[in-house]
Scaffold this motif. Sequence first.
Motif, PDB file in Angstrom:
ATOM      1  N   ASP A   8       0.976  -1.174   0.127  1.00 30.83           N
ATOM      2  CA  ASP A   8      -0.885  -0.337  -0.478  1.00 30.83           C
ATOM      3  C   ASP A   8       1.264   1.464  -0.544  1.00 30.83           C
ATOM      4  OD1 ASP A   8      -2.235  -1.566   0.402  1.00 30.83           O
ATOM      5  OD2 ASP A   8      -2.212  -1.705   2.184  1.00 30.83           O
ATOM      6  N   PRO A   9       0.204   2.114  -0.731  1.00 27.78           N
ATOM      7  CA  PRO A   9       0.986   3.657  -0.646  1.00 27.78           C
ATOM      8  C   PRO A   9       1.092   4.309   0.929  1.00 27.78           C
ATOM      9  CG  PRO A   9      -0.607   3.851  -1.972  1.00 27.78           C
ATOM     10  CD  PRO A   9      -0.316   2.179  -1.807  1.00 27.78           C
ATOM     11  N   PRO A  10       1.599   5.108   1.250  1.00 29.58           N
ATOM     12  CA  PRO A  10       1.815   5.561   2.818  1.00 29.58           C
ATOM     13  C   PRO A  10       0.404   6.286   2.808  1.00 29.58           C
ATOM     14  CG  PRO A  10       4.038   6.421   1.553  1.00 29.58           C
ATOM     15  CD  PRO A  10       2.848   5.943   0.715  1.00 29.58           C
ATOM     16  N   LEU A  11      -0.191   6.571   3.262  1.00 27.39           N
ATOM     17  CA  LEU A  11      -1.556   6.859   3.510  1.00 27.39           C
ATOM     18  C   LEU A  11      -1.568   8.428   3.803  1.00 27.39           C
ATOM     19  CD1 LEU A  11      -4.938   6.908   3.499  1.00 27.39           C
ATOM     20  CD2 LEU A  11      -4.813   5.770   5.363  1.00 27.39           C
ATOM     21  N   VAL A  12      -1.934   8.816   4.179  1.00 27.21           N
ATOM     22  CA  VAL A  12      -2.031  10.503   4.531  1.00 27.21           C
ATOM     23  C   VAL A  12      -2.883  11.684   4.289  1.00 27.21           C
ATOM     24  CG1 VAL A  12      -0.906  12.957   4.446  1.00 27.21           C
ATOM     25  CG2 VAL A  12       1.021  10.849   3.831  1.00 27.21           C
ATOM     26  N   ILE A  13      -3.618  11.732   5.410  1.00 28.31           N
ATOM     27  CA  ILE A  13      -5.228  12.721   5.729  1.00 28.31           C
ATOM     28  C   ILE A  13      -4.618  13.996   6.164  1.00 28.31           C
ATOM     29  CG2 ILE A  13      -7.018  12.373   7.109  1.00 28.31           C
ATOM     30  CD1 ILE A  13      -6.765   9.079   6.847  1.00 28.31           C
ATOM     31  N   ALA A  14      -4.894  14.706   5.726  1.00 25.06           N
ATOM     32  CA  ALA A  14      -4.773  16.025   6.001  1.00 25.06           C
ATOM     33  C   ALA A  14      -6.357  16.196   7.055  1.00 25.06           C
ATOM     34  CB  ALA A  14      -4.671  17.292   5.116  1.00 25.06           C
ATOM     35  N   VAL A  15      -6.777  16.545   7.625  1.00 23.06           N
ATOM     36  CA  VAL A  15      -7.686  17.049   8.343  1.00 23.06           C
ATOM     37  C   VAL A  15      -7.606  18.362   9.089  1.00 23.06           C
ATOM     38  CG1 VAL A  15      -9.385  17.171  10.728  1.00 23.06           C
ATOM     39  CG2 VAL A  15      -8.090  15.104   9.795  1.00 23.06           C
ATOM     40  N   SER A  16      -8.223  19.455   7.853  1.00 16.56           N
ATOM     41  CA  SER A  16      -9.076  21.053   7.850  1.00 16.56           C
ATOM     42  C   SER A  16      -9.947  21.497   8.414  1.00 16.56           C
ATOM     43  CB  SER A  16      -8.362  21.957   6.694  1.00 16.56           C
ATOM     44  OG  SER A  16      -9.505  21.401   5.771  1.00 16.56           O
ATOM     45  N   GLY A  17      -9.674  23.124   8.864  1.00 15.12           N
ATOM     46  CA  GLY A  17     -11.144  23.525   9.326  1.00 15.12           C
ATOM     47  C   GLY A  17     -10.794  24.385  10.065  1.00 15.12           C
ATOM     48  N   VAL A  18     -11.364  25.513  10.460  1.00 13.24           N
ATOM     49  CA  VAL A  18     -10.601  26.722  11.176  1.00 13.24           C
ATOM     50  C   VAL A  18     -11.160  26.307  12.636  1.00 13.24           C
ATOM     51  CG1 VAL A  18     -12.314  28.547   9.318  1.00 13.24           C
ATOM     52  CG2 VAL A  18     -13.887  27.520  11.641  1.00 13.24           C
ATOM     53  N   ALA A  19     -10.422  27.478  13.627  1.00 11.54           N
ATOM     54  CA  ALA A  19     -10.565  27.104  15.033  1.00 11.54           C
ATOM     55  C   ALA A  19     -11.967  26.740  15.543  1.00 11.54           C
ATOM     56  CB  ALA A  19      -9.943  28.416  16.021  1.00 11.54           C
ATOM     57  N   GLY A  20     -11.908  26.074  16.238  1.00 13.53           N
ATOM     58  CA  GLY A  20     -13.345  25.424  16.740  1.00 13.53           C
ATOM     59  C   GLY A  20     -14.117  24.405  16.156  1.00 13.53           C
ATOM     60  N   SER A  21     -13.617  23.300  15.248  1.00 10.37           N
ATOM     61  CA  SER A  21     -15.059  23.570  13.776  1.00 10.37           C
ATOM     62  C   SER A  21     -14.330  21.260  14.567  1.00 10.37           C
ATOM     63  CB  SER A  21     -13.422  23.403  12.536  1.00 10.37           C
ATOM     64  OG  SER A  21     -12.181  23.286  12.255  1.00 10.37           O
TER      65      SER A  21
END
Length: 413
Positions: A8-21
């Motif tokens: 499996d290729p590397p699994l990278v998850i980026a979690v985004s959102g403003v402060a308080g999300s």
Amino acid sequence: MTTHCQEDPPLVIAVSGVAGSGKTTLGRALAEKLRLPLLDLDTLTVSLLDRLHGTVLDDHWLAPPHGATIRAARYAALRATAAEVVATAGGAVLVAPFTAELTGTAEWTDLLDALAPAKPHMIHLRGSPELFARRRAGRSESRDAHRTDAAPAAAPVVPHLAIDAELAPGQQQFRVLRTLGRRTPLDLNSPVFTRSFDAVLFDLDGVLADSTASVLRCWDQFAKEREFSAAVVEGNHGRPARPLVEQLLPADRVDDALRRIEAIEVADASRVEPAPGARELITGLPDERRAIVTSGTRRIAAARLAAVGITAPSVLITADDVRCGKPDPEPYLLAAARLGVDPARCLVVEDAPAGIAAARAAGCEVIGMLGTVEPGALTDVGLIVDGLDRLRVDLTRTGLRISAADQPTAVGS
């Protein structure tokens, strides 16, 4: 079973959102579930920056004129650390606002270059500025006092999965993992696969329409208007509104309140999204062998069905059609009667304990749909699925037969 490639290729998850999300909470839950390192921008940089305040920096590092310079330095640190971690650990969960990255400009290219050859799966927590401000006001982060008010961020332009911030962390995690192809295995020994049925009766919310976030948004607004806690809806998924409103408000205010919550839910219905495989499954059934049974009103049902592109079948049972709603069996008994079939030869698809109890009391077999309540709450069901794309229905000489659809492939395979 979910299939995986040998490498499996590397699994990278980026979690985004403003402060308080709630991005840190979701990111930590995903890291724990997937056994991946967690790299939070704040954890990596805030302690250092706070120590610089009052010594190297006269003003707080979030305040002008430091903003652009500090931001560039923080994200450079995150990218460099992430590149090392992904290369050595085979993946990571990154947590940061990623405000500039979401616009697809040079910052997005810098992130992609740092993580290459891995391709990050961007998760974006969306919600109203009012919700996020309320959450920030309820926490004890001193740096929130130094944030400058800004206009709501534009919708992301980079590839991403939008997750509603109103959802509970478990509901959010479920939707992320499902999208990544981390599916719940089917019990292929379930008796559901050995039986024939005369009809399939579908709940609407949480089964055909992914409306959980809409329900939470609407009842939060309604609760603020009527001055009670919105938390009461959490234990009432799948039940009609009237009994709940009757518990909360004086009798002379109930009818007006019901008209108001109906109006709020109809107005919000355009934001409801289809549940995976739902439209294909229900539209593939003969009209005389399918029905929708919902605890919502006819107006709410019509609005949500329109939003997900499903034409209502001839038999649509709503709160307007029954005296006793779920968990009472009346809605499912009425649906079977209108179809002219024995309830014992009906298969019901439900996502909440109240609906399951109603179907069982009517004598129906039940499939439990994940995504609304905790998996442990889906008891007394013949089969649990995480999406109707996992199933197929064939019309045979003995009736409708349920079988497993082709198994989905995990992301990276």
